[in-house]
Scaffold this motif. Structure first.
Motif, PDB file in Angstrom:
ATOM      1  N   GLY A   1      -6.500  -5.835  -9.853  1.00  0.00           N
ATOM      2  CA  GLY A   1      -5.103  -5.649  -9.468  1.00  0.00           C
ATOM      3  C   GLY A   1      -4.949  -4.513  -8.474  1.00  0.00           C
ATOM      4  N   VAL A   2      -5.613  -3.376  -8.793  1.00  0.00           N
ATOM      5  CA  VAL A   2      -5.558  -2.228  -7.883  1.00  0.00           C
ATOM      6  C   VAL A   2      -6.128  -2.584  -6.517  1.00  0.00           C
ATOM      7  CG1 VAL A   2      -6.441   0.097  -7.472  1.00  0.00           C
ATOM      8  CG2 VAL A   2      -5.591  -0.530  -9.745  1.00  0.00           C
TER       9      VAL A   2
ATOM     10  N   ILE B   1      -3.670  -4.852  -4.666  1.00  0.00           N
ATOM     11  CA  ILE B   1      -2.509  -4.077  -4.226  1.00  0.00           C
ATOM     12  C   ILE B   1      -2.863  -3.212  -3.024  1.00  0.00           C
ATOM     13  CG2 ILE B   1      -0.942  -2.189  -4.874  1.00  0.00           C
ATOM     14  CD1 ILE B   1      -0.965  -3.377  -7.723  1.00  0.00           C
TER      15      ILE B   1
ATOM     16  N   GLY C   1      -1.228  -3.720   0.541  1.00  0.00           N
ATOM     17  CA  GLY C   1      -0.528  -2.551   1.062  1.00  0.00           C
ATOM     18  C   GLY C   1      -1.018  -2.159   2.442  1.00  0.00           C
TER      19      GLY C   1
END
Length: 346
Positions: free
Chosen positions: A327-328, A331, A335
């Motif tokens: 997930g990180v 993201i 981003g």
């Protein structure tokens, strides 16, 4: 090399033999009568010299010096005239010898099958009642002029040898314009291909067309100088009524020269467009690779932390650590893409 050091008036063939036998053709005409035939002997022309007609004596093949010398004796030409005729590598020129005017020009023809361009030296010797044309090989490039004579076209049938010379030179210049136009059409089509798909073969075509255009320019530019000198020459052999035609001829060859220069510039522009396009594509590729590597640097960092060989890594005990890591990473990647887009790097 064997011709170096020879006297300027030496009558010897300087060039490449392009046909086996010399062919002598005679066209004699006025407003009412026409005689056209192939002759065997040079002295046949003697009976036509004093007739009140226009005589066109065409010689195909220049490699037999004896025939050229017989022509010189029959017309009592200066040896320099015949020496210039026999030098097929000479630059286009016009020279007034008083009793005759020598014109020399390069004649270009394009083979319709293989589209190759051949060059041939054409010499014209203009006298009061006889025009002699010397060609390296037999061809039908002047057949339109013969057809105009056969069809009893008034202007050529009532004109003198000066108008006949203009008609032959006009054919030569028209061929210049035609060949430049055909090559120019290919160059313009190439520009469309260059913008759509600048592949490697396009650059090869550009260099090929540049060589061909330089070849044309090398032959057409000196011809322009010759015709310019011809339009200014003052001789009793050129009637005042014919001068306007030679000025028209100068306008036509200016068109050929200007067109060749224009297409040479287009080729240079196309070369710049190709290199600019390739550089732009290379920059796009480098930008993509840079962005790709920048995105994966933090992901590699994150994966590297969880690939360390320590016994105590607190996050490893969490039940959902793997999914949290993914997930990180997602993201971070999204981003960064949004950041690049906001900065208009994408």
């Amino acid at each position: 090399k064997e011709h170096i050091g020879l006297a300027p008036d030496d009558i010897s063939f300087k060039g490449e033999k392009k046909m086996d036998e010399v062919v002598l053709r005679l066209v004699d005409y006025n407003s009412e009568n026409l005689e056209e035939k192939v002759i065997e002997r040079v002295d046949t022309i003697l009976s036509h010299q004093k007739k009140p007609t226009v005589t066109w004596f065409n010689i195909d093949g220049l490699h037999e010096s004896e025939i050229i010398e017989q022509i010189g004796e029959s017309f009592d030409f200066d040896k320099l005239v015949l020496a210039e005729v026999m030098d097929t590598n000479s630059r286009p020129k016009v020279h007034d010898f008083g009793d005759c005017i020598l014109l020399s020009i390069k004649m270009l023809q394009q083979n319709e099958k293989n589209h190759l361009i051949s060059v041939e030296n054409l010499s014209l010797v203009l006298t009061e009642s006889v025009l002699l044309s010397f060609q390296e090989k037999r061809g039908d490039v002047f057949e339109p002029v013969r057809e105009r004579i056969r069809n009893n076209k008034k202007r050529i049938r009532t004109g003198g040898t000066d108008y006949l010379a203009f008609a032959l030179l006009d054919i030569v210049v028209d061929n210049y314009i035609y060949i430049v136009g055909v090559l120019g059409g290919k160059i313009e089509t190439l520009e469309e291909t260059l913008l759509e798909e600048p592949r490697k073969s396009v650059i090869d075509e550009i260099y090929t067309y540049k060589r061909e255009m330089n070849f044309l320019r090398k032959n057409i530019a000196p011809a322009k100088e010759m015709i310019l000198a011809l339009s200014k020459i003052e001789s009793e052999l050129i009637a005042e009524s014919s001068r306007i035609h030679f000025k028209e001829l100068l306008d036509n060859i200016n068109q050929a020269v200007d067109s060749s220069e224009t297409y040479r510039e287009i080729l240079s522009d196309q070369l710049n467009i190709y290199h600019t396009t390739i550089s732009s594509k290379l920059n796009d590729v480098m930008k993509f690779l840079t962005i790709f590597s920048v995105i994966f640097i933090p992901l590699t960092f994150i994966a590297g932390i969880y690939g360390t060989n320590f016994d105590v890594v607190p996050e490893l005990k969490y039940q959902y650590s793997y999914f949290i890591m993914w997930g990180v990473m997602i993201i971070v990647a999204i981003g960064m893409l949004l950041y690049f887009k906001k900065r208009k790097w994408l």
